[in-house]
Scaffold this motif. Structure first.
Motif, PDB file in Angstrom:
ATOM      1  N   UNK A 105      15.392  20.825  -7.944  1.00  9.63           N
ATOM      2  CA  UNK A 105      14.325  21.141  -8.895  1.00  9.63           C
ATOM      3  C   UNK A 105      14.376  20.207 -10.097  1.00  9.63           C
ATOM      4  N   UNK A 106      15.563  20.041 -10.674  1.00  4.66           N
ATOM      5  CA  UNK A 106      15.686  19.201 -11.862  1.00  4.66           C
ATOM      6  C   UNK A 106      15.470  17.725 -11.543  1.00  4.66           C
ATOM      7  N   UNK A 107      15.916  17.301 -10.375  1.00  2.38           N
ATOM      8  CA  UNK A 107      15.670  15.916  -9.972  1.00  2.38           C
ATOM      9  C   UNK A 107      14.172  15.692  -9.771  1.00  2.38           C
ATOM     10  N   UNK A 108      13.497  16.695  -9.186  1.00  2.05           N
ATOM     11  CA  UNK A 108      12.047  16.606  -9.013  1.00  2.05           C
ATOM     12  C   UNK A 108      11.319  16.507 -10.341  1.00  2.05           C
ATOM     13  N   UNK A 109      11.740  17.312 -11.325  1.00  8.89           N
ATOM     14  CA  UNK A 109      11.145  17.246 -12.668  1.00  8.89           C
ATOM     15  C   UNK A 109      11.368  15.866 -13.273  1.00  8.89           C
ATOM     16  N   UNK A 110      12.560  15.331 -13.054  1.00  8.99           N
ATOM     17  CA  UNK A 110      12.898  14.017 -13.610  1.00  8.99           C
ATOM     18  C   UNK A 110      11.991  12.929 -13.034  1.00  8.99           C
ATOM     19  N   UNK A 111      11.743  12.976 -11.722  1.00  6.32           N
ATOM     20  CA  UNK A 111      10.958  11.918 -11.090  1.00  6.32           C
ATOM     21  C   UNK A 111       9.459  12.099 -11.262  1.00  6.32           C
ATOM     22  N   UNK A 112       8.996  13.333 -11.483  1.00  4.31           N
ATOM     23  CA  UNK A 112       7.560  13.532 -11.660  1.00  4.31           C
ATOM     24  C   UNK A 112       7.125  13.485 -13.117  1.00  4.31           C
ATOM     25  N   UNK A 113       7.972  13.989 -14.020  1.00  2.00           N
ATOM     26  CA  UNK A 113       7.556  14.090 -15.428  1.00  2.00           C
ATOM     27  C   UNK A 113       8.502  13.398 -16.408  1.00  2.00           C
TER      28      UNK A 113
ATOM     29  N   UNK B  87       5.117   0.474 -22.297  1.00  2.22           N
ATOM     30  CA  UNK B  87       4.670   0.302 -20.908  1.00  2.22           C
ATOM     31  C   UNK B  87       4.974   1.557 -20.103  1.00  2.22           C
ATOM     32  N   UNK B  88       4.166   1.785 -19.069  1.00  2.00           N
ATOM     33  CA  UNK B  88       4.405   2.914 -18.171  1.00  2.00           C
ATOM     34  C   UNK B  88       3.834   2.584 -16.805  1.00  2.00           C
ATOM     35  N   UNK B  89       4.653   2.796 -15.790  1.00  2.00           N
ATOM     36  CA  UNK B  89       4.215   2.562 -14.412  1.00  2.00           C
ATOM     37  C   UNK B  89       4.705   3.715 -13.551  1.00  2.00           C
ATOM     38  N   UNK B  90       3.812   4.317 -12.798  1.00  2.00           N
ATOM     39  CA  UNK B  90       4.160   5.459 -11.949  1.00  2.00           C
ATOM     40  C   UNK B  90       5.135   5.044 -10.859  1.00  2.00           C
ATOM     41  N   UNK B  91       6.116   5.927 -10.571  1.00  2.00           N
ATOM     42  CA  UNK B  91       6.996   5.687  -9.433  1.00  2.00           C
ATOM     43  C   UNK B  91       6.319   6.177  -8.161  1.00  2.00           C
ATOM     44  N   UNK B  92       6.997   6.028  -7.043  1.00  3.18           N
ATOM     45  CA  UNK B  92       6.386   6.345  -5.747  1.00  3.18           C
ATOM     46  C   UNK B  92       5.999   7.814  -5.648  1.00  3.18           C
ATOM     47  N   UNK B  93       6.860   8.721  -6.132  1.00  2.17           N
ATOM     48  CA  UNK B  93       6.553  10.149  -6.051  1.00  2.17           C
ATOM     49  C   UNK B  93       5.365  10.505  -6.934  1.00  2.17           C
TER      50      UNK B  93
ATOM     51  N   UNK C 288      -0.211  12.110  -7.475  1.00  8.78           N
ATOM     52  CA  UNK C 288      -1.484  11.899  -8.169  1.00  8.78           C
ATOM     53  C   UNK C 288      -2.612  11.559  -7.209  1.00  8.78           C
ATOM     54  N   UNK C 289      -2.265  11.144  -5.995  1.00 13.91           N
ATOM     55  CA  UNK C 289      -3.269  10.791  -4.997  1.00 13.91           C
ATOM     56  C   UNK C 289      -3.678  11.991  -4.154  1.00 13.91           C
ATOM     57  N   UNK C 290      -2.732  12.897  -3.905  1.00 20.52           N
ATOM     58  CA  UNK C 290      -2.990  14.049  -3.032  1.00 20.52           C
ATOM     59  C   UNK C 290      -2.713  15.345  -3.788  1.00 20.52           C
ATOM     60  N   UNK C 291      -3.767  16.099  -4.063  1.00 22.42           N
ATOM     61  CA  UNK C 291      -3.607  17.348  -4.814  1.00 22.42           C
ATOM     62  C   UNK C 291      -2.774  18.358  -4.031  1.00 22.42           C
ATOM     63  N   UNK C 292      -2.833  18.300  -2.698  1.00 22.00           N
ATOM     64  CA  UNK C 292      -2.040  19.226  -1.879  1.00 22.00           C
ATOM     65  C   UNK C 292      -0.547  18.979  -2.080  1.00 22.00           C
TER      66      UNK C 292
END
Length: 296
Positions: free
Chosen positions: A246-254, A196-202, A207-211
């Motif tokens: 930076x590392x926390x951002x990588x963790x939550x996005x990827x 299973x996989x479900x996107x988190x809020x970030x 994924x909704x806003x390319x900017x």
């Protein structure tokens, strides 16, 4: 160049008791992770039977001698023993021996087509400890060399990571569509692993806003290119916070975990020795334990 490294390590600064104690805490931290990796890699290697893609030393020797027997665990035992010897300063070359044994453990574990980056920062720190112990007999000189080595090469590694992205893709590396691709790939990995996989809020927002996706990658790239700020004490805490982010951002996005990197950044990025000096004045009894003195 000499003045440059003096600036990094503040070689003219007089060491305090807090500096000495904190270095021992840092050394213990590194040894803890060395032993942890040695056993984790050793236990994993016990499950392997062949080499898929040789790594490091495995390009020159047949690393399969580590498979199908208890050698990975015996190697972990040796690394643990050498770590204890190194911490209590019984032999100056012990850290160098640990590097060799741990590298064998790593290449036996990772010669399978996918290379883990989890031990890179600890490994580079281990190299600094090995060189410091080998070339400096004066404890203060050794400590200052190790700190300069750690700050310089960890800072350089982040800058190099940013430069590699620019060399490979230019500034278009930060295009938000790239983040979409990487999130989809990692989502597929999670789906295949857990079902299973479900996107988190970030992830949903990116994924909704390319900017927003582009902004996330741009901040990450600029942070990496600013890694040289680790070299200087007045900017070190600020870039440390940015790198942890930076590392926390990588963790939550990827969904890529960099726990070990974050742990070491927390330890090296802030002036903890000042806190220890403060506690030495306010709570000297904390550092007067009979069992603690031989360690310090």
């Amino acid at each position: 160049m000499q003045k440059f490294f003096e600036k990094i390590v503040e070689s003219k600064k007089t060491e305090t008791s807090g500096d000495v104690i904190f270095f021992r805490i840092f050394e213990l931290f590194v040894l803890y992770y060395i032993v942890k990796f040695a056993w984790e890699w050793g236990l994993y290697t016990m499950r392997l039977g062949d080499v898929a893609l040789p790594l490091g030393l495995a390009n020159y020797i047949d690393i399969r001698f580590m498979y199908g027997n208890i050698l990975p665990l015996a190697n972990a035992v040796l690394i643990t023993l050498f770590g204890i010897i190194a911490f209590f300063k019984k032999f100056r070359g012990t850290y160098g021996m640990i590097i060799i044994l741990l590298h064998i453990q790593l290449v036996a574990r990772d010669s399978q087509g996918e290379i883990s980056h989890s031990g890179n920062m600890i490994g580079m720190t281990l190299m600094g400890l090995a060189l410091g112990n080998l070339f400096f007999s004066n404890p203060s000189d050794k400590r200052k060399f190790v700190w300069s080595f750690v700050f310089f090469y960890i800072g350089l590694s982040y800058v190099s990571a940013g430069i590699c992205k620019l060399v490979g893709s230019g500034w278009t590396w930060a295009a938000g569509q790239h983040l979409w691709l990487w999130m989809a790939e990692k989502g597929t990995d999670t789906l295949s692993r857990t079902g299973s996989f479900e996107m988190n809020a970030l992830q949903q927002l990116a994924s909704t806003h390319v900017t927003i996706a582009t902004l996330i990658l741009t901040i990450g790239l600029v942070t990496e290119l600013s890694g040289f700020l680790l070299w200087f004490s007045n900017t070190r805490p600020y870039i440390t916070i940015a790198l942890i982010g930076l590392h926390i951002g990588i963790m939550f996005t990827m969904n890529i975990q960099f726990h070990y990197f974050i742990h070491e950044l927390i330890l090296i990025g802030f002036p903890w020795s000042r806190l220890i000096d403060y506690l030495l004045v306010r709570k000297p009894s904390w550092f007067e334990s009979r069992w603690l003195q031989p360690i310090l």
